[in-house]
Design a protein around this motif. Structure first.
Motif, PDB file in Angstrom:
ATOM      1  N   ASN A 150      46.740  77.841  39.198  1.00 13.04           N
ATOM      2  CA  ASN A 150      46.440  79.062  38.452  1.00 13.04           C
ATOM      3  C   ASN A 150      47.553  80.070  38.618  1.00 13.04           C
ATOM      4  O   ASN A 150      47.335  81.264  38.535  1.00 13.04           O
ATOM      5  CB  ASN A 150      45.119  79.676  38.942  1.00 13.04           C
ATOM      6  CG  ASN A 150      44.009  79.497  37.916  1.00 13.04           C
ATOM      7  OD1 ASN A 150      44.268  79.033  36.809  1.00 13.04           O
ATOM      8  ND2 ASN A 150      42.800  79.863  38.263  1.00 13.04           N
ATOM      9  N   ALA A 151      48.756  79.583  38.902  1.00 10.02           N
ATOM     10  CA  ALA A 151      49.932  80.436  39.123  1.00 10.02           C
ATOM     11  C   ALA A 151      49.691  81.419  40.264  1.00 10.02           C
ATOM     12  O   ALA A 151      50.208  82.533  40.245  1.00 10.02           O
ATOM     13  CB  ALA A 151      50.316  81.169  37.841  1.00 10.02           C
ATOM     14  N   GLY A 187      53.392  85.716  40.447  1.00  6.16           N
ATOM     15  CA  GLY A 187      53.750  86.924  39.691  1.00  6.16           C
ATOM     16  C   GLY A 187      53.858  86.608  38.208  1.00  6.16           C
ATOM     17  O   GLY A 187      53.214  85.687  37.706  1.00  6.16           O
ATOM     18  N   LEU A 188      54.705  87.379  37.507  1.00  2.37           N
ATOM     19  CA  LEU A 188      54.802  87.171  36.051  1.00  2.37           C
ATOM     20  C   LEU A 188      55.875  86.148  35.722  1.00  2.37           C
ATOM     21  O   LEU A 188      56.040  85.743  34.579  1.00  2.37           O
ATOM     22  CB  LEU A 188      55.127  88.503  35.367  1.00  2.37           C
ATOM     23  CG  LEU A 188      54.004  89.545  35.500  1.00  2.37           C
ATOM     24  CD1 LEU A 188      54.434  90.879  34.931  1.00  2.37           C
ATOM     25  CD2 LEU A 188      52.738  89.050  34.807  1.00  2.37           C
ATOM     26  N   VAL A 247      50.207  72.751  32.675  1.00  4.16           N
ATOM     27  CA  VAL A 247      51.138  72.798  33.807  1.00  4.16           C
ATOM     28  C   VAL A 247      51.712  74.203  33.941  1.00  4.16           C
ATOM     29  O   VAL A 247      51.881  74.921  32.957  1.00  4.16           O
ATOM     30  CB  VAL A 247      52.297  71.766  33.706  1.00  4.16           C
ATOM     31  CG1 VAL A 247      51.777  70.366  33.857  1.00  4.16           C
ATOM     32  CG2 VAL A 247      53.051  71.915  32.415  1.00  4.16           C
ATOM     33  N   VAL A 248      51.953  74.576  35.193  1.00  2.00           N
ATOM     34  CA  VAL A 248      52.551  75.877  35.507  1.00  2.00           C
ATOM     35  C   VAL A 248      54.000  75.621  35.878  1.00  2.00           C
ATOM     36  O   VAL A 248      54.280  74.845  36.802  1.00  2.00           O
ATOM     37  CB  VAL A 248      51.822  76.519  36.709  1.00  2.00           C
ATOM     38  CG1 VAL A 248      52.447  77.865  37.055  1.00  2.00           C
ATOM     39  CG2 VAL A 248      50.335  76.676  36.407  1.00  2.00           C
ATOM     40  N   MET A 249      54.931  76.240  35.130  1.00  5.14           N
ATOM     41  CA  MET A 249      56.360  76.026  35.359  1.00  5.14           C
ATOM     42  C   MET A 249      57.018  77.314  35.854  1.00  5.14           C
ATOM     43  O   MET A 249      56.637  78.409  35.436  1.00  5.14           O
ATOM     44  CB  MET A 249      57.051  75.593  34.059  1.00  5.14           C
ATOM     45  CG  MET A 249      56.443  74.376  33.377  1.00  5.14           C
ATOM     46  SD  MET A 249      56.658  72.857  34.300  1.00  5.14           S
ATOM     47  CE  MET A 249      58.427  72.627  34.180  1.00  5.14           C
TER      48      MET A 249
END
Length: 473
Positions: free
Chosen positions: A399-400, A404-405, A422-424
Motif C-alpha cells: 500500500n506504498a 511518501g508521494l 504493483v507499487v513502483m
C-alpha cells in the motif's frame, strides 16, 4: 523449536487456555510466502512429542524480572533462565463494558457472536481489517450497517481499487456450496455444552486463524441473503441504549434502500449507534472488529520494559526486550530494529509463527554464546490469505506504506477474475497486491527482493499478453 534446540533442558509453556495452537500442513509456497493451517490440540499432544516440554495451564499474574520469576494465577511461582513472552494481543473494543458491543478476535467471541446473530435483524459492524471484511461477507439474512473510517473497504490489506473489485461480491447472492476449504476448522473442545461463567468473556481466547467463520452458521433472522450498507469516513461517536435514545428525541434511520430517500425508522431497537457523520442507526448489537492492542498488562507492573508507540514490548533484532533474559514474539512485541525497506510488522498469524521460531533460535544462540543472522523471513513482507473466496497475496510495501508521494502504481484488472497492482519507486518494484489466481507471486517476490531496475519495461510489466513469469525466470 526450543525443545529441539535444548532436548535436555526443561521447557515450560504457560497458557491460560486448555488447548494449544499447532501449525499443521505447513507449505512453503515461495521463498517468503507460506501457507499453513492452525489447529487447536490438547496440550498432551505436545508433551508426548517433546518429553522435555511441560504445559502449565494457568494465567500469569506477575513477572518479577529482577528475580527471574513468574507468578501464576493458581498461586505458584516458577524460576526461569530465559523467558519469551508470547501473550498476543486483545481486541480493541470501541466501548468497554457495554453488553451490546461484541469484540471478535478469538474462537470464543466468534461463538458468542453466532448465538446473538441467530436472533438478529440488523447489526452494525465497526472496523476495516481482515475480520470485519470476512464477517460482512459471511453474514446472511441480517441487515448489516458497516461503518469504516476510511474511504474504501479492507484498508489494512488493499486500496480503493481492490475494494471496488471486491464490492460486487458483497451484493451477489452467495453460492450455496462453499468452495472446498483447505484449512482447519477452529473449535475449542467441549465448551459448547457447559454454560460459560459470567466473567469468561474477559479471558483471552486464542486468536482466530483466517478461516474462523468456517463451520459457524452465520445467518440472522431475515430471509434474504446479503444486505450490506457501508458508511464511509466515519467512526462511532456514541452508543445509546433504547431508554437514552428515546430521551434524546432524535431520529434514527431505516436501512438505506437505493431508490428511496432514507426515512426515519419506526422500529424500536435495543441499542442505537450515533456516527460521527451525524447519522443514527438502531440495531440488535454492534460488532467491534477494530483491531487489537498488545496484551502487555500482566507483565508491566514493577518491570521497566521499553514500550513501543503501539503499546507492544520493544524488541531488538534478536527478539530481546529491554530486560535481561526476557524475549518477546508475535502480537505482544513491537519490532524496533531498522527494518528492511520492504518489510513491516503486521499482527498476523504468519509473522507470529516466524517470530516465535526466530526467537527460539536467538535464545539458543545467546545461551551458547553464538552469533546469529537476522532471519530471511524479515527481508520481505509477504502474506497470503483469502477474502470473499479469492486468493489474496500481499507483498512488500503493497500500500506504498512509508513511501511518501514518490511512487507510482500500475494496475491490471479483469472484473470478477483478477486484480493486480504493483507499487513502483524509481523503476524498482516495492510492493504488490494480487487478487485471484494470478500465478505472479513468485516472480514479483523475486523482483522486489533483487530490486532490479524495471523502467525499461514500462507498462508492459503487467501486459497480459506477455508471459512475465517466463521472462524473469
Amino acid at each position: 523449536k526450543l525443545a529441539t534446540e535444548f532436548p535436555l533442558e526443561d521447557i515450560f509453556l504457560m497458557t491460560a487456555s486448555p488447548v494449544i495452537k499447532a501449525v499443521t500442513n505447513f507449505k512453503q509456497v515461495s521463498k517468503t510466502l507460506e501457507e499453513f493451517d492452525v489447529e487447536e490440540q490438547p496440550s498432551s499432544l505436545l508433551e508426548k512429542r517433546y518429553p522435555n516440554i511441560k504445559v502449565i495451564q494457568s494465567g500469569v499474574k506477575q513477572l518479577k524480572s529482577d528475580e527471574h520469576k513468574i507468578f501464576t494465577e493458581d498461586g505458584k511461582e516458577y524460576m526461569y533462565e530465559k523467558l519469551c513472552l508470547c501473550a498476543g494481543a486483545k481486541p480493541k473494543l470501541i466501548f468497554e463494558g457495554n453488553p451490546y458491543v461484541l469484540g471478535i478476535r478469538d474462537t470464543d467471541s466468534a461463538q458468542a457472536f453466532q448465538k446473538n446473530l441467530a436472533q438478529a435483524e440488523r447489526i452494525v459492524v465497526v472496523g476495516n481489517g481482515g475480520i470485519a471484511l470476512e464477517l460482512v461477507y459471511e453474514v446472511q439474512g441480517c441487515e448489516v450497517i458497516w461503518a469504516i473510517k476510511d474511504k474504501a473497504i479492507g484498508n489494512t490489506f488493499f486500496d480503493a481499487g481492490a475494494a471496488e473489485f471486491l464490492i460486487p461480491k458483497l451484493t451477489a447472492e452467495k453460492q450455496e456450496t462453499p468452495i472446498e476449504c483447505k484449512r482447519t476448522k477452529y473449535t475449542v473442545e467441549g465448551n459448547e455444552e457447559k454454560e460459560r461463567p459470567i466473567a469468561a468473556s474477559d479471558k483471552l481466547g486464542s486468536a482466530l486463524g483466517p478461516d474462523w467463520h468456517e463451520g459457524l452458521h452465520l445467518k440472522g433472522t431475515k430471509e434474504f441473503s446479503h444486505k450490506v450498507h457501508i458508511e464511509i469516513l466515519c467512526e462511532v461517536k456514541k452508543i445509546h441504549l433504547q431508554q437514552e435514545f428515546l430521551q434524546l428525541q432524535r431520529t434514527s434511520l431505516t436501512f438505506p434502500q437505493e431508490e428511496k430517500n432514507v426515512e426515519p425508522d419506526e422500529v424500536l431497537w435495543p441499542v442505537y449507534v450515533e456516527l460521527t457523520n451525524g447519522k443514527i442507526y438502531g440495531c440488535d448489537f454492534i460488532v467491534s472488529a477494530t483491531g487489537v492492542v498488545p496484551n502487555v498488562k500482566p507483565f508491566l507492573d514493577g518491570n521497566n520494559f521499553a514500550v513501543g508507540e503501539d503499546g507492544g514490548l520493544k524488541v531488538d533484532k534478536h527478539m530481546h526486550t529491554s530486560l535481561p533474559d526476557v524475549y518477546a514474539a508475535g502480537d505482544i512485541c513491537t519490532a524496533s530494529w531498522e527494518p528492511s525497506p520492504v518489510w513491516h510488522q503486521m499482527r498476523l498469524w504468519t509473522q507470529a509463527r516466524q517470530m516465535g521460531w526466530y526467537a527460539a533460535k536467538c535464545m539458543a544462540a545467546d545461551t551458547l554464546g553464538e552469533s546469529i543472522d537476522m532471519d530471511f523471513s524479515f527481508e520481505l513482507f509477504a502474506h497470503v490469505t483469502k477474502f470473499f473466496n479469492y486468493k489474496v497475496v500481499v507483498l512488500g510495501k503493497y500500500n506504498a506504506q512509508g513511501l511518501g508521494l514518490d511512487h507510482e502504481l500500475m494496475l491490471r484488472c479483469t472484473k470478477g477474475q483478477e486484480y493486480v497492482k504493483v507499487v513502483m519507486q524509481n523503476g524498482r518494484m516495492m510492493g504488490a497486491v494480487l487478487i485471484g489466481e494470478t500465478d505472479l507471486e513468485e516472480t514479483f517476490e523475486n523482483l522486489i527482493l533483487n530490486q532490479m531496475d524495471l523502467s525499461a519495461y514500462g507498462e508492459d510489466l503487467l501486459n497480459p499478453d506477455i508471459d512475465i513469469e517466463d521472462y524473469f525466470d
